[in-house]
Write an enzyme that holds these catalytic residues in place. Structure first.
Site, PDB file in Angstrom:
ATOM      1  N   HIS A   1       0.841  -1.196   0.000  1.00 44.75           N
ATOM      2  CA  HIS A   1       0.000   0.000   0.000  1.00 44.75           C
ATOM      3  C   HIS A   1       0.871   1.238   0.000  1.00 44.75           C
ATOM      4  O   HIS A   1       2.033   1.211   0.424  1.00 44.75           O
ATOM      5  CB  HIS A   1      -0.958   0.008   1.207  1.00 44.75           C
ATOM      6  CG  HIS A   1      -0.297   0.338   2.518  1.00 44.75           C
ATOM      7  ND1 HIS A   1      -0.143   1.623   2.973  1.00 44.75           N
ATOM      8  CD2 HIS A   1       0.236  -0.466   3.476  1.00 44.75           C
ATOM      9  CE1 HIS A   1       0.460   1.616   4.154  1.00 44.75           C
ATOM     10  NE2 HIS A   1       0.700   0.356   4.483  1.00 44.75           N
ATOM     11  N   CYS A   2       0.301   2.320  -0.524  1.00 41.94           N
ATOM     12  CA  CYS A   2       0.974   3.619  -0.481  1.00 41.94           C
ATOM     13  C   CYS A   2       0.159   4.520   0.442  1.00 41.94           C
ATOM     14  O   CYS A   2      -0.567   4.037   1.307  1.00 41.94           O
ATOM     15  CB  CYS A   2       1.118   4.214  -1.880  1.00 41.94           C
ATOM     16  SG  CYS A   2      -0.461   4.493  -2.712  1.00 41.94           S
ATOM     17  N   ALA A   3       0.243   5.826   0.253  1.00 39.25           N
ATOM     18  CA  ALA A   3      -0.433   6.746   1.169  1.00 39.25           C
ATOM     19  C   ALA A   3      -1.946   6.662   1.075  1.00 39.25           C
ATOM     20  O   ALA A   3      -2.651   6.890   2.062  1.00 39.25           O
ATOM     21  CB  ALA A   3       0.018   8.183   0.903  1.00 39.25           C
ATOM     22  N   THR A   4      -2.461   6.309  -0.106  1.00 39.03           N
ATOM     23  CA  THR A   4      -3.918   6.336  -0.296  1.00 39.03           C
ATOM     24  C   THR A   4      -4.497   5.060  -0.893  1.00 39.03           C
ATOM     25  O   THR A   4      -5.704   4.857  -0.830  1.00 39.03           O
ATOM     26  CB  THR A   4      -4.317   7.503  -1.235  1.00 39.03           C
ATOM     27  OG1 THR A   4      -3.675   7.329  -2.502  1.00 39.03           O
ATOM     28  CG2 THR A   4      -3.927   8.843  -0.635  1.00 39.03           C
ATOM     29  N   ARG A   5      -3.642   4.177  -1.471  1.00 39.76           N
ATOM     30  CA  ARG A   5      -4.170   3.056  -2.244  1.00 39.76           C
ATOM     31  C   ARG A   5      -3.643   1.713  -1.753  1.00 39.76           C
ATOM     32  O   ARG A   5      -2.462   1.586  -1.396  1.00 39.76           O
ATOM     33  CB  ARG A   5      -3.818   3.224  -3.732  1.00 39.76           C
ATOM     34  CG  ARG A   5      -4.348   4.500  -4.333  1.00 39.76           C
ATOM     35  CD  ARG A   5      -4.080   4.573  -5.826  1.00 39.76           C
ATOM     36  NE  ARG A   5      -2.666   4.709  -6.142  1.00 39.76           N
ATOM     37  CZ  ARG A   5      -2.030   5.850  -6.258  1.00 39.76           C
ATOM     38  NH1 ARG A   5      -2.676   6.984  -6.058  1.00 39.76           N
ATOM     39  NH2 ARG A   5      -0.769   5.895  -6.571  1.00 39.76           N
TER      40      ARG A   5
END
Length: 472
Positions: free
Chosen positions: A29-33
């Site tokens: 995962h990244c910051a939003t996804r």
């Protein structure tokens, strides 16, 4: 239901919707996804994914199925999915993913652009509706129908309406910086503060400087400094630059001093770059742009309207369009006519047509919920929601809108359409043509809308392609 149980339910529904845990090779995962590497893309039920609580959109690119949850939420979902036995992504796989994304930089840029601007679209749509309504009810011609004159309108009423119509665009850099910091991994609070500094009342506004009502502050004899009111691209750039400055400073500051030193140095460097580098550069671009537009408007056979109508909304994307008010003011002062307004109206109607075509063609309720209101907002003279919320996100609709704007602008120049005022466009703008020109004005707007709608419908948007960049 507790938060923990809520996220477990989301995790179970998500695993089922993507074809079961056996279809998931790995996860990150990244910051939003939430990013899933899957065996079989066709095993995923997109509609089920979209219906899951807290899901804000999805897309598939670079071998990854990415589900948008937003900052903070994605961490909780990731932990819940991992607790159900789904493996996390290894370092070697992450490197491969990063390599794939480097090869698709254009798609990454579009997704980032959407991530930044989609959250602020509701504010711009609402402001557009307020602005269109205010422009209609305060027009002298409308007031005459009710036996009133502008002096009859309460000054307090005008102040309230101005608060509704001007706030979002006056503080647009604040919204853009906040969202950009959120997307690029900076502290959203610092983004808000940077945005507020860029529109500080202590600085001469960009609008006043563009219209010659105020002089920019001069530093070192050649650097011109003014506020960022209404800017889009410069604020976006500063959001990217500022968030990276903050992250780099934080890496080198001892934890015990982080609370004091990091925001102090970050804001200092951000503001210096914004006021002394980015701002002056864009001011010089404004000067060149004004000269180019003046030259275009003097071209014969409607060619000026063709070119300017095609590029008008490109100028709006940069946030430099406010400088064009100077041309309109000068025209009205010289001969009481405004040649820019009908061309601008045609270009806005065209972007509305492109966004409306996307809304009509897509099967996604979320895309429709952005496309239709933003199209209506553009018809009231505020095209930013249609631009940033729909057309630029899917690329081709934006260029189809530019073509429609060029055709409408060509007709406007060919017919020598002239507005009797400024500041209102498309539907409210009809009040500036309450003479023999009104049918022709309506025609050029309809043509711009129709050309963009038709081109977008036929060539500019495929719903299955649109899903790659689906955000909400």
């Amino acid at each position: 239901m507790s938060n923990e149980n809520e996220y477990k339910v989301i995790a179970k529904e998500l695993i089922e919707a993507v074809g079961g845990s056996e279809n998931i090779i790995s996860m990150a995962h990244c910051a939003t996804r939430l990013r899933l590497i899957v065996k079989d893309r066709d095993s995923i039920d997109d509609e089920k994914v979209e219906e899951i609580n807290k899901v804000k959109g999805y897309f598939f690119t670079s071998g990854q199925y990415q589900i948008i949850f937003g900052t903070g939420t994605v961490n909780r979902v990731y932990e819940a999915v991992e607790s159900l036995g789904v493996s996390a992504t290894s370092k070697s796989e992450l490197k491969e993913i990063a390599s794939d994304e480097e090869d698709n930089w254009f798609k990454r840029m579009l997704r980032v652009f959407g991530d930044v601007f989609v959250p602020i679209i509701p504010a711009l749509v609402a402001t557009g509706l307020f602005m269109g309504l205010r422009n209609v009810v305060t027009q002298e011609q409308i007031l005459h129908w009710f036996g009133l004159v502008p002096a009859d309108i309460s000054s307090n009423f005008l102040v309230i309406t101005q608060v509704l119509t001007d706030t979002a665009f006056s503080f647009l850099p604040v919204l853009v910086c906040w969202s950009a910091f959120r997307v690029f991994g900076g502290s959203p609070l610092l983004g808000i503060l940077l945005g507020l500094m860029l529109v500080s009342p202590l600085l001469p506004t960009s609008w006043d400087v563009a219209q010659g009502n105020a002089n920019p502050l001069m530093f070192f004899g050649f650097i011109k400094v003014a506020g960022y009111q209404g800017s889009v691209l410069p604020a976006f750039i500063m959001g990217f630059v500022g968030s990276n400055i903050e992250k780099k400073i934080r890496k080198h500051v001892p934890e015990v001093l982080d609370l004091i030193v990091t925001p102090f140095l970050s804001l200092l460097l951000m503001l210096l770059i914004a006021l002394f580098v980015v701002g002056p550069l864009f001011h010089q671009v404004e000067v060149w742009m004004l000269d180019i537009v003046k030259l275009l408007l003097n071209l014969p056979f409607g060619l000026g309207g063709l070119v300017y109508g095609a590029i008008n909304q490109i100028i709006v994307v940069t946030g430099l369009h406010h400088a064009l008010n100077l041309i309109e003011i000068q025209m009205l002062a010289d001969n009481h006519w405004n040649l820019v307004n009908p061309i601008s109206s045609a270009s806005m109607a065209a972007q509305a047509g492109a966004a409306f075509a996307v809304g009509m063609k897509t099967k996604s309720a979320k895309i429709k919920s952005v496309a239709f209101p933003s199209s209506f907002s553009a018809l009231l003279g505020i095209s930013e929601p249609a631009l940033f919320g729909v057309n630029i996100r899917y690329v081709k609709p934006f260029f189809m809108g530019c073509i429609g704007g060029g055709v409408g602008g060509f007709l406007a120049s060919l017919f020598s359409l002239k507005a009797t005022g400024m500041s209102i466009t498309v539907i409210p703008g009809m009040l500036l043509y309450l003479n023999s020109q009104l049918p022709l004005y309506i025609l050029v707007c309809v043509v711009g809308f129709a050309v963009a709608f038709t081109l977008t419908w036929l060539f500019g948007y495929k719903d299955e392609v649109g899903k790659e960049f689906k955000h909400a």
